[in-house]
Design an enzyme around this catalytic site. Structure first.
Site, PDB file in Angstrom:
ATOM      1  N   ARG A 121       0.837  -1.192   0.000  1.00 21.21           N
ATOM      2  CA  ARG A 121       0.000   0.000   0.000  1.00 21.21           C
ATOM      3  C   ARG A 121       0.876   1.247   0.000  1.00 21.21           C
ATOM      4  NH1 ARG A 121      -3.692  -0.129   4.838  1.00 21.21           N
ATOM      5  NH2 ARG A 121      -1.788  -0.755   5.898  1.00 21.21           N
ATOM      6  N   LYS A 186       4.869 -11.213   9.553  1.00 21.62           N
ATOM      7  CA  LYS A 186       4.017 -11.091   8.370  1.00 21.62           C
ATOM      8  C   LYS A 186       4.268 -12.260   7.400  1.00 21.62           C
ATOM      9  CE  LYS A 186       2.657  -7.525   5.041  1.00 21.62           C
ATOM     10  NZ  LYS A 186       2.499  -6.084   4.875  1.00 21.62           N
ATOM     11  N   ARG A 322       0.796  -1.474  14.573  1.00 24.92           N
ATOM     12  CA  ARG A 322       1.977  -2.192  15.050  1.00 24.92           C
ATOM     13  C   ARG A 322       1.704  -2.590  16.499  1.00 24.92           C
ATOM     14  NH1 ARG A 322       2.688  -2.552  10.589  1.00 24.92           N
ATOM     15  NH2 ARG A 322       4.343  -1.820   9.229  1.00 24.92           N
TER      16      ARG A 322
HETATM   17  P1  ATP Z   1      -0.065  -2.994   7.555  1.00 28.87           P
HETATM   18  O1  ATP Z   1       0.755  -3.741   8.558  1.00 28.87           O
HETATM   19  O2  ATP Z   1      -1.029  -2.109   8.199  1.00 28.87           O
HETATM   20  O3  ATP Z   1      -0.650  -3.857   6.502  1.00 28.87           O
HETATM   21  P2  ATP Z   1       2.329  -2.470   6.383  1.00 28.87           P
HETATM   22  O4  ATP Z   1       3.292  -1.638   7.123  1.00 28.87           O
HETATM   23  O5  ATP Z   1       2.472  -3.948   6.429  1.00 28.87           O
HETATM   24  O6  ATP Z   1       0.936  -2.075   6.814  1.00 28.87           O
HETATM   25  P3  ATP Z   1       1.833  -2.530   3.586  1.00 28.87           P
HETATM   26  O7  ATP Z   1       1.895  -1.466   2.560  1.00 28.87           O
HETATM   27  O8  ATP Z   1       0.521  -3.168   3.871  1.00 28.87           O
HETATM   28  O9  ATP Z   1       2.431  -1.962   4.915  1.00 28.87           O
HETATM   29  O10 ATP Z   1       2.880  -3.658   3.168  1.00 28.87           O
HETATM   30  C1  ATP Z   1       4.145  -3.306   2.701  1.00 28.87           C
HETATM   31  C2  ATP Z   1       5.129  -3.591   3.816  1.00 28.87           C
HETATM   32  O11 ATP Z   1       5.229  -5.011   3.979  1.00 28.87           O
HETATM   33  C3  ATP Z   1       6.544  -3.165   3.484  1.00 28.87           C
HETATM   34  O12 ATP Z   1       6.754  -1.840   3.868  1.00 28.87           O
HETATM   35  C4  ATP Z   1       7.397  -4.138   4.313  1.00 28.87           C
HETATM   36  O13 ATP Z   1       7.520  -3.704   5.638  1.00 28.87           O
HETATM   37  C5  ATP Z   1       6.538  -5.388   4.347  1.00 28.87           C
HETATM   38  N1  ATP Z   1       6.983  -6.398   3.391  1.00 28.87           N
HETATM   39  C6  ATP Z   1       7.471  -6.252   2.133  1.00 28.87           C
HETATM   40  N2  ATP Z   1       7.724  -7.435   1.557  1.00 28.87           N
HETATM   41  C7  ATP Z   1       7.389  -8.367   2.484  1.00 28.87           C
HETATM   42  C8  ATP Z   1       7.418  -9.784   2.504  1.00 28.87           C
HETATM   43  N3  ATP Z   1       7.817 -10.508   1.462  1.00 28.87           N
HETATM   44  N4  ATP Z   1       7.008 -10.399   3.649  1.00 28.87           N
HETATM   45  C9  ATP Z   1       6.587  -9.694   4.717  1.00 28.87           C
HETATM   46  N5  ATP Z   1       6.521  -8.362   4.750  1.00 28.87           N
HETATM   47  C10 ATP Z   1       6.914  -7.709   3.647  1.00 28.87           C
HETATM   48  C1  BTN Z   2       0.669  -5.319   1.513  1.00 23.24           C
HETATM   49  O1  BTN Z   2       0.925  -6.021   2.489  1.00 23.24           O
HETATM   50  O2  BTN Z   2       0.714  -4.122   1.504  1.00 23.24           O
HETATM   51  C2  BTN Z   2       0.201  -5.918   0.237  1.00 23.24           C
HETATM   52  C3  BTN Z   2       1.250  -6.593  -0.551  1.00 23.24           C
HETATM   53  C4  BTN Z   2       0.653  -7.190  -1.797  1.00 23.24           C
HETATM   54  C5  BTN Z   2       1.689  -7.843  -2.657  1.00 23.24           C
HETATM   55  C6  BTN Z   2       1.071  -8.482  -3.863  1.00 23.24           C
HETATM   56  S1  BTN Z   2       2.224  -9.493  -4.723  1.00 23.24           S
HETATM   57  C7  BTN Z   2       1.123  -9.657  -6.073  1.00 23.24           C
HETATM   58  C8  BTN Z   2       0.504  -8.281  -6.266  1.00 23.24           C
HETATM   59  N1  BTN Z   2       1.367  -7.462  -7.085  1.00 23.24           N
HETATM   60  C9  BTN Z   2       1.851  -6.432  -6.404  1.00 23.24           C
HETATM   61  O3  BTN Z   2       2.636  -5.581  -6.883  1.00 23.24           O
HETATM   62  N2  BTN Z   2       1.388  -6.420  -5.160  1.00 23.24           N
HETATM   63  C10 BTN Z   2       0.513  -7.537  -4.907  1.00 23.24           C
END
Ligand code: ATP
Ligand code: BTN
Length: 324
Positions: A121, A186, A322
């Site tokens: 996001r 995550k 968080r």
């Molecule tokens: P929320 O926890 O509220 O969903 P978020 O901080 O996880 O928000 P998102 O935009 O939902 O943010 O997800 C992107 C974030 O996920 C990245 O900023 C990073 O911290 C984390 N991320 C990126 N790739 C991975 C992965 N392969 N596995 C776990 N976490 C990842």
């Molecule tokens: C999140 O946690 O913010 C969402 C991550 C979503 C990742 C998937 S991977 C397949 C699809 N293509 C992208 O670029 N993002 C989503």
């Protein structure tokens, strides 16, 4: 990435040694082309060992996606899905949104072996590596406007959790609004992007990224605790099996969401709610972080948090939680 890189990695997928000569013969190219093409493997996050006298070998085997196995695993959902497998995409969601603009039908699905610019996001990056992840997006067309789609990403989280559980992945929980977690780390992320008129119809591009097997280098690139399916399953799961189960669950649950809305998923979401009753820090863009206790989930999927004694509904997709 050269055109020979993916064909070579497929030849190396078993994780055993293959001589440069054999690889060159299979490919119908020179040994210099083999060596050059494999130099690009580290861009995909895979380690290729080269040992004089033995040849080339992947650090660990890779189960490549296989359309026939996935379609077989889809069962009756296969007729609702139009699946494309790509070796690489910038982002399956970006690519699918473009296809949606061109009139692609509901159920169009793109899965990529590797994404060069996976998105979370608000412009955040989704990290993955070849064979380490499942990254795909599915297009779903709804008759109604986006106002009726509140709770869609939570319903998708329930569908993804159920599919992973069916594949033997244990301890999966949901974290509002769009994550799957296990052991407070995550495991998967969901990105729902909609387009269309306020009154409908709406095209939703639903992107799902699941960590299948995280290597150390990939883990180091992720800036929050992360976990993978491999470490949560008693038996090593199959990458194709998981992808088929995910798509089949999504098709069934998106049809259900269309008929019944988020109400049909709320109980299942609550049963997996990793942060129920926990103290959290609420992060919202442009605001100071605030601490509070999660008290519940509203009928429409909004999270209810007690902030300084006031029950506050969190709805904005920009909000992140968080553990406090
Ligand atoms: P929320 O926890 O509220 O969903 P978020 O901080 O996880 O928000 P998102 O935009 O939902 O943010 O997800 C992107 C974030 O996920 C990245 O900023 C990073 O911290 C984390 N991320 C990126 N790739 C991975 C992965 N392969 N596995 C776990 N976490 C990842
Ligand atoms: C999140 O946690 O913010 C969402 C991550 C979503 C990742 C998937 S991977 C397949 C699809 N293509 C992208 O670029 N993002 C989503």
């Amino acid at each position: 990435m050269g055109p020979a890189t993916f064909p070579l990695l497929r030849l190396l997928a078993d994780g055993r040694f293959h001589s440069g000569e054999d690889l060159a013969k299979h490919l119908g190219r020179s040994r210099a082309t083999v060596s050059e093409a494999l130099k690009h493997a580290d861009e995909l996050g895979v380690d290729v060992f080269s040992v004089p006298g033995k040849g080339y070998k992947l650090a660990s085997p890779v189960e490549f996606l296989d359309a026939a196995r996935i379609v077989q695993g889809l069962g009756s959902a296969a007729s609702r899905v139009r699946l494309t497998l790509a070796d690489e995409a910038d982002s399956t969601s970006t690519r699918l949104a473009a296809a949606a603009q061109q009139g692609a039908p509901s159920g169009t699905c793109i899965a990529a072996e590797w994404q060069s610019a996976g998105r979370g996001r608000r412009g955040r990056a989704w990290q993955s590596a070849l064979g380490a992840s499942l990254t795909f997006s599915i297009l779903w067309r709804f008759e109604r406007g986006p106002g009726h789609l509140a709770g869609l990403s939570l319903a998708v989280a329930v569908a993804v959790s159920r599919a992973l559980e069916r594949c033997g992945v244990k301890g999966v929980g949901v974290k509002w609004p769009n994550d799957l977690v296990a052991d407070w780390k995550k495991l998967a992320g969901i990105l729902v992007e909609t387009s269309g008129d306020l009154l409908g119809p709406t095209a939703a591009v639903i992107g799902v990224g699941v960590n299948f097997r995280l290597g150390e280098a990939l883990l180091a690139r992720i800036d929050q605790p992360a976990i993978d399916c491999m470490s949560l399953a008693a038996e090593p799961p199959s990458r194709n099996g998981i992808l088929a189960a995910l798509i089949a669950a999504l098709v069934a649950d998106l049809e259900r969401f269309e008929r019944e809305g988020f109400g049909a998923f709320r109980e299942d979401w609550m049963a997996r709610h990793a942060y129920a009753g926990r103290r959290v820090t609420v992060l919202a863009p442009g605001c100071a972080p605030r601490e509070g206790a999660v008290t519940g989930l509203a009928e429409d999927g909004a999270l209810v948090v007690d902030l300084d004694g006031t029950a506050t509904r969190l709805t904005a997709a920009e909000i992140s939680l968080r553990p406090a």
